[in-house]
Scaffold this active site. Structure first.
Site, short mmCIF file in Angstrom:
data_model
loop_
_atom_site.label_atom_id
_atom_site.label_comp_id
_atom_site.label_asym_id
_atom_site.label_seq_id
_atom_site.Cartn_x
_atom_site.Cartn_y
_atom_site.Cartn_z
N THR A 125 -1.42 1.80 9.64
CA THR A 125 0.29 2.00 9.23
C THR A 125 0.30 3.89 9.02
OG1 THR A 125 1.50 1.69 7.10
CG2 THR A 125 -1.21 1.28 7.73
N ASP A 126 1.36 3.76 8.86
CA ASP A 126 1.28 5.44 7.82
C ASP A 126 1.64 5.30 6.46
OD1 ASP A 126 3.98 3.67 7.43
OD2 ASP A 126 5.69 4.99 7.95
N GLU A 127 0.86 4.60 6.31
CA GLU A 127 0.71 4.20 4.33
C GLU A 127 -0.26 4.91 4.19
OE1 GLU A 127 2.01 0.76 2.35
OE2 GLU A 127 3.63 -0.21 3.88
N TYR A 150 -3.13 -2.54 -0.48
CA TYR A 150 -3.32 -2.74 1.20
C TYR A 150 -3.16 -1.69 1.44
CZ TYR A 150 -0.31 -2.21 5.55
OH TYR A 150 0.07 -2.57 6.45
N LYS A 154 -6.57 -0.60 4.40
CA LYS A 154 -6.26 -0.17 5.60
C LYS A 154 -7.16 0.90 5.91
CE LYS A 154 -3.58 -2.10 8.34
NZ LYS A 154 -3.81 -3.41 9.73
#
Ligand code: NAD
Ligand code: TDX
Length: 336
Positions: A125-127, A150, A154
């Site tokens: 994810t870009d997060e 989260y 990741k």
């Protein structure tokens, strides 16, 4: 070609399996999914009975089961969608996030190494890049700087994937995509939550000042990009995926209300998410230039498709919101 797809009963994974098996019959997909609150076999109705599809209920952290599946199905390819995926839940309790997202990925990587697999695709994810200010974009070179349990889980998984590439030469690739929307998304996420609350004339809880920005992509565009990276992505590389559709949260909420002919008095500004990332925006020029991908859906049209899907599939979400979800919703929103 036997592919272990994990988390295929969730939002993006089920869209992926339904899409890929509708156009290809040279693949055998073994879907390993724990069926957490977010996993739903109803999502996979289109592939029920398909001879190229097998479902296994199980946990990616279960090393014995994972080893057995690699052996039994002569697995040579892995696509890892399985994850605890909701930031707000990770703030309520992080343990399961580190277990599934970090340990689970490590279990898959160890098996992949033992069985000399040919490709491992990690859906990230870009997060993991953290938060942007008013300007700038995340590139693949942006340092990892995750802010929520989260995203930190990741990011940890991403480092494990790259470590296995560097140490053992495991042919692994990573995709980092921006916010997805589309059919079958669990109603805890912004777009389906707002659609469903509006349809039920419930308040639409907007965090903070509503000016946080997310970069939206239709789930089919994400999945086409993931398929391309799976086939052509260079081992050891990371590919950002995004459709360059930045939107402030409040504007998405107003757009949804407008499309449903509901009034803005339903909007309620609530206490902000702790550690709320201000802005995400993706530079996807690498996948566009090196692999020839580009997004094909227009945001307004795809949002219309999504709203139509929730209008036409009320049973799907009514079953969810009348179950265990209610407790989560009350817990999540009672102090805001
Ligand atoms: P989701 O929560 O809808 O689905 C996750 C699926 O994984 C569920 O079917 C669940 O049962 C399964 N699962 C959870 N723990 C498991 C375990 N221990 N073993 C086996 N299966 C397990 O999530 P999603 O939105 O479809 O996201 C899929 C992937 O894409 C995730 O890795 C997520 O980090 C990533 N991603 C999501 C978005 C987004 O906007 N939703 C954007 C970028 C990346
Ligand atoms: O009720 C809400 N009110 C609100 O204002 C909810 C649920 C969200 N929000 C805001 C928070 C975010 O700024 O909307 C934005 C989007 O929130 P989410 O849908 O929870 O997504 P986000 O936190 O951005 O993370 C998502 O995108 C990246 C996915 O959940 C992740 O799995 C993915 O990696």
């Amino acid at each position: 070609m036997n592919i272990l797809v994990t988390g295929g009963a969730g939002f993006i994974g089920s869209n992926f399996i339904n899409h890929i098996l509708s156009k290809r019959d040279d693949l055998n997909i073994i879907n390993l999914d724990k069926l957490t609150y977010a996993g739903n076999l109803e999502n996979l109705k289109p592939v029920e009975g398909n001879k190229n599809y097998t479902f296994v209920k199980g946990d990616i952290t279960n090393a014995e089961l994972v080893d057995y599946l690699f052996r039994k199905h002569s697995i040579k390819y892995v696509i890892n969608f399985a994850a605890e995926s909701h930031v707000d839940r990770s703030i309520l309790g992080s343990e399961i996030f580190y277990k599934t997202n970090v340990t689970g990925t490590a279990v898959l990587l160890e098996a992949a190494r033992r069985y000399n697999i040919e490709k491992f695709l990690q859906i990230s994810t870009d997060e993991v890049y953290g938060s942007l200010g008013e300007t700038g974009l995340f590139t693949e070179k942006t340092p990892l700087s995750p802010n929520s349990p989260y995203s930190s889980s990741k990011a940890s998984a991403d480092t494990a994937v790259l470590a296995f590439y560097h140490t053992y030469g495991l042919p692994a690739v990573i995709t980092r995509c921006s916010n997805n929307y589309g059919p079958l998304q669990f109603p805890e996420k912004l777009i389906p939550l707002m659609i469903i609350n509006a349809l039920n004339n419930k308040k639409l809880p907007v965090y903070g000042d509503g000016l946080n920005v997310r970069d939206w992509i239709y789930v089919i565009d994400h999945n086409k990009a993931a398929e391309l990276v799976f086939e052509k992505g260079k081992p050891g590389e990371v590919y950002n995926i995004g459709a360059s559709r930045e939107m402030k949260n409040i504007n998405i909420v107003k757009l949804i209300l407008n499309k449903l002919n509901k009034g803005e008095e339903l909007i309620e500004y609530v206490k902000d998410r702790p550690g709320h990332d201000r802005r995400y925006a993706i530079d996807s020029s690498k996948i566009q230039e090196e692999l020839g991908w580009k997004p094909s859906f227009n945001f307004e049209e795809a949002l219309d498709n999504t709203i139509d899907w929730y209008l036409e599939n009320r049973q799907w979400w009514q079953r969810i919101i009348s179950g265990e979800y209610q407790k989560y919703y009350e817990l999540q929103y009672k102090n805001r």
